[in-house]
Design a protein around this motif. Structure first.
Motif, short mmCIF file in Angstrom:
data_model
loop_
_atom_site.label_atom_id
_atom_site.label_comp_id
_atom_site.label_asym_id
_atom_site.label_seq_id
_atom_site.Cartn_x
_atom_site.Cartn_y
_atom_site.Cartn_z
N VAL A 32 2.81 3.21 12.33
CA VAL A 32 3.60 2.02 12.66
C VAL A 32 3.29 0.88 11.69
CG1 VAL A 32 3.95 0.24 14.43
CG2 VAL A 32 3.89 2.64 15.08
N ARG A 33 2.00 0.66 11.43
CA ARG A 33 1.63 -0.43 10.51
C ARG A 33 2.16 -0.17 9.10
NH1 ARG A 33 -4.10 -0.97 9.95
NH2 ARG A 33 -4.35 1.06 10.87
N ALA A 34 2.08 1.08 8.65
CA ALA A 34 2.59 1.41 7.31
C ALA A 34 4.10 1.22 7.23
CB ALA A 34 2.21 2.84 6.94
N SER A 35 4.81 1.57 8.30
CA SER A 35 6.27 1.38 8.28
C SER A 35 6.63 -0.10 8.27
CB SER A 35 6.93 2.11 9.45
OG SER A 35 6.57 1.51 10.68
N LYS A 36 5.84 -0.93 8.96
CA LYS A 36 6.09 -2.37 8.93
C LYS A 36 5.86 -2.94 7.53
CE LYS A 36 5.01 -3.36 13.77
NZ LYS A 36 4.08 -4.00 14.70
N VAL A 37 4.80 -2.51 6.89
CA VAL A 37 4.50 -2.99 5.54
C VAL A 37 5.57 -2.51 4.56
CG1 VAL A 37 2.85 -2.90 3.63
CG2 VAL A 37 2.03 -3.16 5.97
N GLN A 126 14.33 0.23 7.29
CA GLN A 126 14.54 -0.31 8.62
C GLN A 126 14.70 0.82 9.66
OE1 GLN A 126 14.24 -3.49 9.55
NE2 GLN A 126 13.64 -3.88 7.43
N ILE A 127 15.35 1.90 9.26
CA ILE A 127 15.48 3.05 10.15
C ILE A 127 14.10 3.65 10.43
CG2 ILE A 127 16.33 5.44 10.31
CD1 ILE A 127 18.83 4.44 8.75
N LEU A 128 13.28 3.77 9.39
CA LEU A 128 11.91 4.27 9.56
C LEU A 128 11.12 3.38 10.50
CD1 LEU A 128 9.66 6.25 8.73
CD2 LEU A 128 9.18 4.71 6.83
N LEU A 129 11.26 2.10 10.35
CA LEU A 129 10.55 1.15 11.20
C LEU A 129 10.96 1.32 12.68
CD1 LEU A 129 8.64 -1.26 11.50
CD2 LEU A 129 10.55 -2.75 10.95
N ARG A 130 12.25 1.49 12.91
CA ARG A 130 12.71 1.68 14.29
C ARG A 130 12.26 3.03 14.86
NH1 ARG A 130 17.67 -0.60 12.29
NH2 ARG A 130 18.50 1.49 12.17
N ALA A 131 12.15 4.03 14.00
CA ALA A 131 11.72 5.37 14.46
C ALA A 131 10.27 5.33 14.91
CB ALA A 131 11.90 6.40 13.35
#
Length: 131
Positions: A32-37, A126-131
């Motif tokens: 989750v943290r990596a997707s946010k970054v 953004q799709i990755l972040l939501r996933a």
């Protein structure tokens, strides 16, 4: 009666680990943290900001590798696991692979001299972040 005492004795001396769920939560937190970054990285256009975000992703990926290693070492030391050993290994490797792929994105962009992302890449982040 003797069978019950034997089972209690074996349970007391058999290596057992229940920390898998904590380690899986830590791995998921890294994802989750990596997707946010990565999502933040796609929004910047300055090369120095790109490098800052890339360094954070590298640190998160290294942290995730440590958790994965801990899970795999625990599998070799533990006789009783909360669920199937193969499933534990596959889940740990899959979570680690997700984070590895997130690190590969900016690494590949850097190799090809790109520090800006296309609108399609921003949408995918953004799709990755939501996933």
């Amino acid at each position: 009666m003797a069978n019950g005492a034997f089972n209690r004795l074996m349970a007391a001396i058999t290596p057992r680990s229940d920390n898998y769920f904590v380690l899986f939560n830590n791995l998921a937190d890294c994802a989750v943290r990596a997707s946010k970054v990565l999502a933040m990285m796609t929004a910047v256009s300055e090369a120095d900001k790109f490098e800052e975000h890339f360094e954070v992703i590298r640190k998160i990926e290294s942290e995730a590798d440590g958790y994965t290693k801990e899970i795999l070492l625990s599998l070799h030391k533990t006789y009783i696991t909360p669920f199937d050993r193969r499933e534990i290994r596959e889940l740990a490797m899959a979570l680690d692979d997700i984070i590895d792929y997130m690190e590969d994105i900016p690494q590949s962009a850097k190799i090809y001299g790109r520090t800006k992302f296309t609108p399609e890449m921003v949408a995918l982040a953004q799709i990755l972040l939501r996933a």
